[in-house]
Design an enzyme around this catalytic site. Structure first.
Site, PDB file in Angstrom:
ATOM      1  N   HIS A  73       0.795  -1.174  -0.037  1.00 41.32           N
ATOM      2  CA  HIS A  73       0.126   0.134  -0.069  1.00 41.32           C
ATOM      3  C   HIS A  73       1.109   1.352   0.164  1.00 41.32           C
ATOM      4  O   HIS A  73       1.981   1.319   0.468  1.00 41.32           O
ATOM      5  CB  HIS A  73      -0.934   0.055   1.292  1.00 41.32           C
ATOM      6  CG  HIS A  73      -0.569  -0.177   2.580  1.00 41.32           C
ATOM      7  ND1 HIS A  73      -1.170   0.181   3.566  1.00 41.32           N
ATOM      8  CD2 HIS A  73       0.938  -0.338   2.894  1.00 41.32           C
ATOM      9  CE1 HIS A  73      -0.463  -0.204   4.606  1.00 41.32           C
ATOM     10  NE2 HIS A  73       0.772  -0.528   4.284  1.00 41.32           N
ATOM     11  N   ASN A  74       0.399   2.191  -0.684  1.00 45.54           N
ATOM     12  CA  ASN A  74       0.828   3.623  -0.847  1.00 45.54           C
ATOM     13  C   ASN A  74       2.291   3.720  -1.804  1.00 45.54           C
ATOM     14  O   ASN A  74       2.577   4.669  -1.666  1.00 45.54           O
ATOM     15  CB  ASN A  74       1.374   4.182   0.718  1.00 45.54           C
ATOM     16  CG  ASN A  74       0.108   3.928   1.719  1.00 45.54           C
ATOM     17  OD1 ASN A  74      -0.908   4.108   1.345  1.00 45.54           O
ATOM     18  ND2 ASN A  74       0.537   3.564   2.820  1.00 45.54           N
TER      19      ASN A  74
END
Lengths: 365, 365, 365
Positions: free
Chosen positions: A258-259
């Site tokens: 994620h991210n």
């Protein structure tokens, strides 16, 4: 070309020729790829094959200098080459980039099968979804509420498009690929079978009695011309976006946390993994099984060789070539491996020196 | 909060707000997470974002001491902090655990979308399956004979529940997740897209002419509050059970072999793998791409860092932190890497000593 | 045996006994596996379990010499053993290969559930597909145009068979497994859940502004008696065939690149990966997370231990046992690891020698 000879049924029903076989002349190839015929351009060829496999009726290609010897030894009837010399006396088409010419000729001679546009029986399309012209949704595929799918995109059997997801034009979702809610896919993207875009990021906080899940509310944004391999997984951001940059190509079984933000035109080979919140530059290569931990920064054009590992909050400079775990500059990695190989002899030499300096012990040792 | 402003459709149709954006005050946050307002509690905030991304209208959080500097430098309008000092003069909510407070605020402000209970058109549910109250089965999902699914559990598109499988209450099976025959899933478990629970263990015996498959007759038992990542695979036991303990969290593309028993509250990061019959304790961390061979025992609270490998029948003591392959105590791993870095110079020094002790050879060397 | 006692419903509806439990005598076992009873053959047994788990009413097995002690310590009521001595005084069946006898007894006592032949409601089978006698296609499965499926093969829920694909007799495609267009699967093959056969190979050529995809026109040919693990991926060849040889067994989350040729009876353990165009011999073992780069040749019977890596264009001789990255002969790998462990002491000794040879510096150092 087999494609043409099979008639109009072909485009609709999806039969692709077997393996690059068809009937064509070298002159046709030259015209199609913008090359120059060297030798006899009128000879008939029946197919395309690699240098080792090609027979007298087949076209092959000499990708670069390193393949010159294999080109000369090949039984191929004709070659795509970068110079007349590389043709080794065979009929050839001379082009600046033989591999690219190969790709173009294969595209032209084997146009991909297109399924019939529209919704197959057994497809499930929510009435609030918006489908562009020529979109095809196969049996077993599911398109959820408010999803938007661009013109000519193909959603294969078992593929899933989540609520509010957005997919561009001319994309191809292979069987069982999934674009989860709200994620966005650009134009001309390919998701191989079983690829997952938008799984929850792996974020928890210990609450004293257990791992408490941090809601993963962001999305994945995949830019144009990206390909994502079979059963690869791209996690949605906690907040904001996980980004896969334009033209980046991701192989099978790759994990992107994620991210993460990946720049354009990078290449992630099979089973590579990138931990959360890392920043991967433009034109980066992660070879097979490379592991990038979380919060790492990888500069433009860096290359991580197979199974290399970069630790948490690591920083790889642009253009670096790194190997091993922990990753070192590739030459240093090789040097250290060689030095370790000399270690046994060195320890013997050290013991010999010690012995010489302790003459009285000679007999008792 | 966006959720509320979108009206009652939201809960049913599944539209989640975009990325943590909504209108709220710091006082509301403090009340919701049980914190104390520091500074002006009445200012209106519009969303939540990480320290680097947050703007003046947004709430962010200072997870711990290591983030204090980033907190001070942030443009965030307000912060979740563990102490007034960490607020760096900004309006803040002081709580003992800012990350946990963040998680709770995000949960409250973005309640997850729930699909409409019941069986969608295009769902296939065997008449002998038993579904609890409020269970939702989406189009393309298949629930097999005699399966039991607890109240409020969501079976998404393309997900599969095998014969005699049992799934607890409040679980979420994402698209194409599969719980194969007879496997048991506890309460409040999440299976991300494409996760497989109950594939056959990898067991063969050579019969003189081929690998003869050993029937894999056991099951997988997943205890309460477990999460299993996208496209991860958990093999069923040969006989008996493969067990994933309560509260354990498994990331994407993780492999767990047959007969493995994992204790509660462990964490397996992306692409980690555990061979057959291994015993993993409570609160163990396997970082990304860690490889645990078969018949290994890992003590409670042990940490294996990224890409570490533990060989067959290995034994890792409780609380150990290991790195590398073969895995060594982390400090020893670092020390050895540093020593190898000094090896070239050491070999030069060794040669110099040898030279000094062989004066006659000086000129000829 | 539970199977028999449950009556004819069982075969049709798929209920498998729980975990090797049923009522049988040791004499029945001996007759079934072709062994000789040692001790009382008439005692009733209720199930089968591993040595550690087995109770007095259960049958267990002593796989080989290394398990003799565990066999003697076991509470099992009876044993499958290779010699009377290994029986440790318990009733036993003596057979040449106890593990094989176990496999056979489990097969006989737990015949696998077979779904009802025919097309379930919710299955999608193209009218031009040809299905052999007794083929079963489950709800949510899709069989495409001109696919051919051999007799008695089972296509489970969500599984996909592409256009012109060909699957042999007695195969089992678990849920969400996919055999993409034109690929060919032999007889008696098993594809675990989510396995993908025929994803595009990872081939691009830089065209000056982006990675240009090389069409992947070949297929995957999977020979007889192959098993492919859950969520594993096998790429189709660029031209020609990717081949998985007869009897080869592939575990979960394994990646096999395009144009790879794998010989018969090889074993790839979980998360192993093989790069494009590599040649893997007969009877090769790739342990978990092994990485083989592209254009590598691995000789017959070679063993790569866990996480080993072989670089591009590497060549592993037949029968070699290699470890580490870059892979070294296993003994050399162990020796080098041990030598590095002695490095700190060696550097101290080197410094001591230097000091002795520089007496004047003694005080100042």
């Amino acid at each position: 070309m087999v494609g043409r000879s099979r008639g109009p049924q072909r485009d609709r029903r999806g039969s692709r020729p077997r393996s690059g076989r068809g009937r064509f002349t070298l002159a046709e190839v030259a015209a199609a790829v913008g090359g120059r015929v060297h030798g006899d351009g009128s000879a008939t060829l029946l197919g395309v094959a690699g240098l080792e496999a090609a027979g007298p009726g087949e076209l092959s290609w000499v990708a670069d200098e390193t393949r010159a010897e294999a080109g000369a030894a090949s039984r191929a009837g004709a070659l795509l080459v970068a110079s007349e010399r590389a043709a080794s006396g065979k009929p050839a088409v001379v082009v600046s980039n033989p591999s690219l010419a190969l790709a173009r000729w294969l595209e032209l001679s084997h146009p991909p099968a297109r399924p019939r546009p529209g919704r197959a029986r057994g497809a499930s399309v929510d009435p609030t979804a918006r489908l562009g012209a020529g979109v095809s949704v196969a049996a077993g595929a599911v398109v959820s509420a408010r999803a938007r799918i661009g013109a000519r995109t193909v959603v294969s059997a078992g593929a899933f498009v989540g609520e509010d997801a957005e997919i561009g034009e001319d994309c191809l979702l292979h069987p069982n690929a999934a674009v989860l809610s709200r994620c966005r896919i650009g134009q001309r993207c390919v998701l191989q079978a079983g690829a997952v875009v938008g799984s929850d990021g792996f974020g928890y906080v210990w609450d004293g009695s257990g791992h408490h899940k941090i809601p993963q509310l962001g999305i994945v944004r995949v830019e144009d011309d990206v390909e994502i391999g079979a059963n690869s997984t791209i996690d949605r951001a906690t907040l904001g976006e996980t980004v896969i940059g334009r033209g980046t190509k991701i192989d099978n079984l790759v994990q992107v946390g994620h991210n993460v933000v990946v720049g354009p035109h990078s290449v992630f080979c099979g089973q590579a993994g990138v931990g959360g919140s890392s920043r991967i530059g433009r034109g980066v290569t992660l070879a097979g099984q490379v592991g990038i931990s979380d919060h790492v920064t990888i500069g433009d054009g860096a290359i991580l060789t197979g199974q290399a590992g970069v630790a948490r909050r690591g920083r790889v400079p642009a253009g670096a070539v790194l190997s091993g775990m922990p990753a070192l500059p590739h030459r240093e990695f090789l040097r250290r491996a060689a030095l370790v190989g000399r270690l046994e002899a060195a320890l013997d030499r050290l013991a010999a020196l010690e012995k010489r300096l302790t003459p009285g012990d000679t007999e008792t040792e």
